[in-house]
Enzyme design. Structure first.
Site, PDB file in Angstrom:
ATOM      1  N   SER A  68      29.514 -29.227 -23.849  1.00  0.00           N
ATOM      2  CA  SER A  68      30.412 -28.283 -24.531  1.00  0.00           C
ATOM      3  C   SER A  68      31.105 -28.910 -25.739  1.00  0.00           C
ATOM      4  O   SER A  68      31.215 -30.135 -25.848  1.00  0.00           O
ATOM      5  CB  SER A  68      31.474 -27.788 -23.540  1.00  0.00           C
ATOM      6  OG  SER A  68      30.854 -27.236 -22.410  1.00  0.00           O
TER       7      SER A  68
HETATM    8  N1  SAM Z   1      30.357 -29.694 -18.170  1.00  0.00           N
HETATM    9  C1  SAM Z   1      29.128 -30.028 -18.827  1.00  0.00           C
HETATM   10  C2  SAM Z   1      29.225 -31.269 -19.651  1.00  0.00           C
HETATM   11  O1  SAM Z   1      30.301 -31.875 -19.732  1.00  0.00           O
HETATM   12  O2  SAM Z   1      28.183 -31.669 -20.197  1.00  0.00           O
HETATM   13  C3  SAM Z   1      28.580 -28.897 -19.655  1.00  0.00           C
HETATM   14  C4  SAM Z   1      28.048 -27.850 -18.829  1.00  0.00           C
HETATM   15  S1  SAM Z   1      26.854 -26.763 -19.505  1.00  0.00           S
HETATM   16  C5  SAM Z   1      27.757 -25.898 -20.710  1.00  0.00           C
HETATM   17  C6  SAM Z   1      26.769 -25.665 -18.102  1.00  0.00           C
HETATM   18  C7  SAM Z   1      26.106 -26.258 -16.908  1.00  0.00           C
HETATM   19  O3  SAM Z   1      26.296 -25.364 -15.812  1.00  0.00           O
HETATM   20  C8  SAM Z   1      24.608 -26.438 -17.053  1.00  0.00           C
HETATM   21  O4  SAM Z   1      24.253 -27.771 -16.822  1.00  0.00           O
HETATM   22  C9  SAM Z   1      24.029 -25.498 -15.993  1.00  0.00           C
HETATM   23  O5  SAM Z   1      22.817 -25.963 -15.418  1.00  0.00           O
HETATM   24  C10 SAM Z   1      25.161 -25.450 -14.997  1.00  0.00           C
HETATM   25  N2  SAM Z   1      25.155 -24.304 -14.077  1.00  0.00           N
HETATM   26  C11 SAM Z   1      24.866 -23.000 -14.328  1.00  0.00           C
HETATM   27  N3  SAM Z   1      25.003 -22.270 -13.213  1.00  0.00           N
HETATM   28  C12 SAM Z   1      25.378 -23.122 -12.228  1.00  0.00           C
HETATM   29  C13 SAM Z   1      25.685 -22.987 -10.849  1.00  0.00           C
HETATM   30  N4  SAM Z   1      25.651 -21.793 -10.206  1.00  0.00           N
HETATM   31  N5  SAM Z   1      26.048 -24.072 -10.151  1.00  0.00           N
HETATM   32  C14 SAM Z   1      26.100 -25.291 -10.744  1.00  0.00           C
HETATM   33  N6  SAM Z   1      25.813 -25.488 -12.041  1.00  0.00           N
HETATM   34  C15 SAM Z   1      25.489 -24.421 -12.778  1.00  0.00           C
END
Ligand code: SAM
Length: 221
Positions: A68
């Protein structure tokens, strides 16, 4: 440029990013600013994007996911109002960067990622930087982590179709849930604060996150 110079250069860019993108936009929580001055964001970004690590936006991390925007990481972390012994759950480990920022504030951080390869990569990065007790689980974060609940803070780093009841239920009394809610493409960031069985809901800002996929999220298509 030698290894040492590169390290100095990254630190300079990081301090510049904190001043220009965070402080200038109103982030004032010293523990958040201190964390973001110290966590080497460049290490969480794929090598080919390292020179863009301090850009004012998200970056691809593979598997169609992103790390992000620094400002969004700071804003969401500030909204959590964490104490040094707070217990926090992150949904969406991604690169592990947000988790590293949280771990600079409290050691009690739990994170769930649905894509195993990203979870493994984040775990390796955090361990290589010397973080201890890296609690990452592969699974559907929309169900929370009931065995570790209640949490003083829950941060969802992908966009949900609605405010997830299961996550609200896993908040401690006084706990905060920070969650983007809207369509698959644009959302509003909400802060939900629990007082007993009452939940106060505040709108923070508009935002754009990748979709939260899961039982209480969007379908995987
Ligand atoms: N917090 C992260 C970082 O610091 O790099 C960025 C996160 S990215 C914007 C969103 C993440 O949420 C992705 O890696 C995606 O695979 C994960 N995601 C989506 N749905 C999810 C779920 N139900 N449970 C866990 N992870 C999930």
């Amino acid at each position: 440029m030698g290894f040492f110079d590169q390290g100095n250069q990254s630190e300079k860019e990081r301090l510049h990013m904190v001043d220009k993108q965070l402080v200038a936009r109103g982030i004032s929580d010293e523990q958040v600013l201190d964390a973001m001055r110290n966590v080497p964001r460049e290490v969480f970004v794929p090598a080919k994007y390292r020179h863009d690590a301090f850009n004012d936006g998200p970056l691809p991390i593979g598997k169609g996911q992103t790390i992000s925007q620094p400002y969004m990481v700071a804003l969401m972390t500030e909204c959590l109002n964490l104490t040094k012994d707070a217990k926090v759950l992150e949904i969406g480990t991604g690169s592990g960067y947000q988790m590293a920022v949280l771990l600079r504030i409290t050691p009690y951080v739990y994170s769930i990622e649905r894509i195993a390869a990203l979870a493994e990569n984040a775990q390796n990065t955090l361990v290589s930087l010397g973080y201890e007790s890296v609690n990452i689980k592969v699974g559907d974060g929309t169900c929370g982590w009931p065995e570790q609940a209640p949490f003083d803070g829950i941060i969802v780093t992908s966009g949900a179709p609605s405010i997830t009841e299961t996550l609200k239920e896993q908040l401690a009394d006084g706990g905060r849930l920070i969650i983007p809610v809207g369509t698959r493409h644009t959302q509003t960031l909400y802060k939900i604060t629990r007082t007993g069985n009452r939940f106060n809901q505040e709108e923070i800002t508009c935002c754009v996150f990748v979709p939260l996929i899961g039982k209480y999220g969007w379908e995987d298509n």
